[in-house]
Motif scaffolding. Structure first.
Motif, PDB file in Angstrom:
ATOM      1  N   GLY A  53      -2.530  -6.207  11.102  1.00  8.08           N
ATOM      2  CA  GLY A  53      -1.472  -6.131  10.107  1.00  8.08           C
ATOM      3  C   GLY A  53      -2.020  -5.790   8.733  1.00  8.08           C
ATOM      4  O   GLY A  53      -1.454  -4.957   8.008  1.00  8.08           O
ATOM      5  N   ARG A  56      -2.867  -2.206   8.634  1.00 13.20           N
ATOM      6  CA  ARG A  56      -1.651  -1.384   8.510  1.00 13.20           C
ATOM      7  C   ARG A  56      -1.160  -1.374   7.063  1.00 13.20           C
ATOM      8  O   ARG A  56      -0.752  -0.335   6.549  1.00 13.20           O
ATOM      9  CB  ARG A  56      -0.574  -1.961   9.442  1.00 13.20           C
ATOM     10  CG  ARG A  56       0.576  -1.055   9.633  1.00 13.20           C
ATOM     11  CD  ARG A  56       0.164   0.059  10.540  1.00 13.20           C
ATOM     12  NE  ARG A  56       1.359   0.727  11.018  1.00 13.20           N
ATOM     13  CZ  ARG A  56       1.379   1.991  11.304  1.00 13.20           C
ATOM     14  NH1 ARG A  56       0.303   2.709  11.178  1.00 13.20           N
ATOM     15  NH2 ARG A  56       2.469   2.548  11.732  1.00 13.20           N
ATOM     16  N   GLU A  59      -3.399   0.791   5.116  1.00  7.40           N
ATOM     17  CA  GLU A  59      -3.097   2.197   5.395  1.00  7.40           C
ATOM     18  C   GLU A  59      -1.846   2.642   4.629  1.00  7.40           C
ATOM     19  O   GLU A  59      -1.842   3.689   3.982  1.00  7.40           O
ATOM     20  CB  GLU A  59      -2.883   2.376   6.898  1.00  7.40           C
ATOM     21  CG  GLU A  59      -2.585   3.788   7.305  1.00  7.40           C
ATOM     22  CD  GLU A  59      -2.284   3.914   8.789  1.00  7.40           C
ATOM     23  OE1 GLU A  59      -1.963   5.036   9.212  1.00  7.40           O
ATOM     24  OE2 GLU A  59      -2.339   2.910   9.512  1.00  7.40           O
ATOM     25  N   LYS A  60      -0.781   1.839   4.691  1.00  4.03           N
ATOM     26  CA  LYS A  60       0.481   2.194   4.024  1.00  4.03           C
ATOM     27  C   LYS A  60       0.345   2.209   2.506  1.00  4.03           C
ATOM     28  O   LYS A  60       0.988   3.002   1.826  1.00  4.03           O
ATOM     29  CB  LYS A  60       1.595   1.213   4.420  1.00  4.03           C
ATOM     30  CG  LYS A  60       2.011   1.295   5.857  1.00  4.03           C
ATOM     31  CD  LYS A  60       2.859   2.509   6.106  1.00  4.03           C
ATOM     32  CE  LYS A  60       3.374   2.499   7.533  1.00  4.03           C
ATOM     33  NZ  LYS A  60       4.044   3.729   7.864  1.00  4.03           N
ATOM     34  N   SER A  94     -11.464   5.698  10.077  1.00  2.83           N
ATOM     35  CA  SER A  94     -10.662   4.581  10.590  1.00  2.83           C
ATOM     36  C   SER A  94     -11.493   3.712  11.522  1.00  2.83           C
ATOM     37  O   SER A  94     -11.426   2.484  11.478  1.00  2.83           O
ATOM     38  CB  SER A  94      -9.434   5.094  11.335  1.00  2.83           C
ATOM     39  OG  SER A  94      -8.592   5.786  10.463  1.00  2.83           O
TER      40      SER A  94
END
Length: 196
Positions: A53, A56, A59-60, A94
């Motif tokens: 999470g 993520r 990343e966002k 990544s």
């Protein structure tokens, strides 16, 4: 081959237990192993979900892109034969980010995608390219800042201080990565000299 080895170990243990009249130990070990596996999986699931999470969110929010830009000179140095802006670079970054956070399970799919992209650049499809070997070396050694999986396992088994391994993990993984890169460069140098 590995499946054959595992099968042989299972068959040999069952035969030895039958000969010694201790088949109840095989049943007990099978059930205890299954119970331990499920318990560890549930413990790891929460930690992995938390870190995935966070990845993520990073990343966002653009943090991974910022990290990618910061690491891009290093990536270009490590992978000189991969064109700048190629999709493999993103997957490599990544993969390295997930490994830095000790998320080997999350790093694996990204590493596989990076290998697929590197294979597209590979001239000889039957032999791994130097970039593929470098990625494998880095991925295998992988510097780990936060050994998330090991911390989760230590927490699961009631460790008094599950994070005390952070320093030694960082030091050993850093040393392993340096050695892996030195060996990779040495073989690359030998390969280039041989085919000149």
């Amino acid at each position: 081959m590995l499946n054959i080895i595992w099968l042989a170990l299972i068959v040999i243990s069952i035969v030895v237990a039958a000969i010694n009249g201790r088949m109840e130990l095989i049943n007990q070990a099978a059930f205890d192993g299954a119970k331990t596996g499920v318990t560890v999986c549930f413990g790891l699931l929460s930690i992995l979900a938390f870190w995935m999470g966070l990845m993520r969110i990073a990343e966002k929010s653009g943090l991974l892109e910022l990290l990618a830009r910061a690491l891009s000179p290093l990536i270009q140095l490590l992978f000189p034969d991969v064109p700048k802006g190629h999709p493999a670079i993103g997957y490599i970054l990544s993969n390295m980010s997930a490994n830095l956070l000790g998320l080997g399970n999350a790093a694996t799919p990204m590493g596989l995608k990076a290998m697929e992209e590197l294979q597209k650049l590979n001239g000889d499809k039957q032999v791994a390219s130097p970039a593929m070997c470098t990625l494998l070396a880095i991925n295998t050694a992988s510097i780990t800042i936060i050994p998330t999986t090991m911390i989760a396992i230590r927490m699961q088994y009631g460790s008094v201080n599950p994070v005390e391994i952070v320093g030694t993990t960082l030091l050993s993984s850093f040393a392993a990565t340096i050695v892996a890169l030195l060996i990779d460069r040495w073989y690359r140098y030998r390969h280039v000299r041989r085919y000149r």
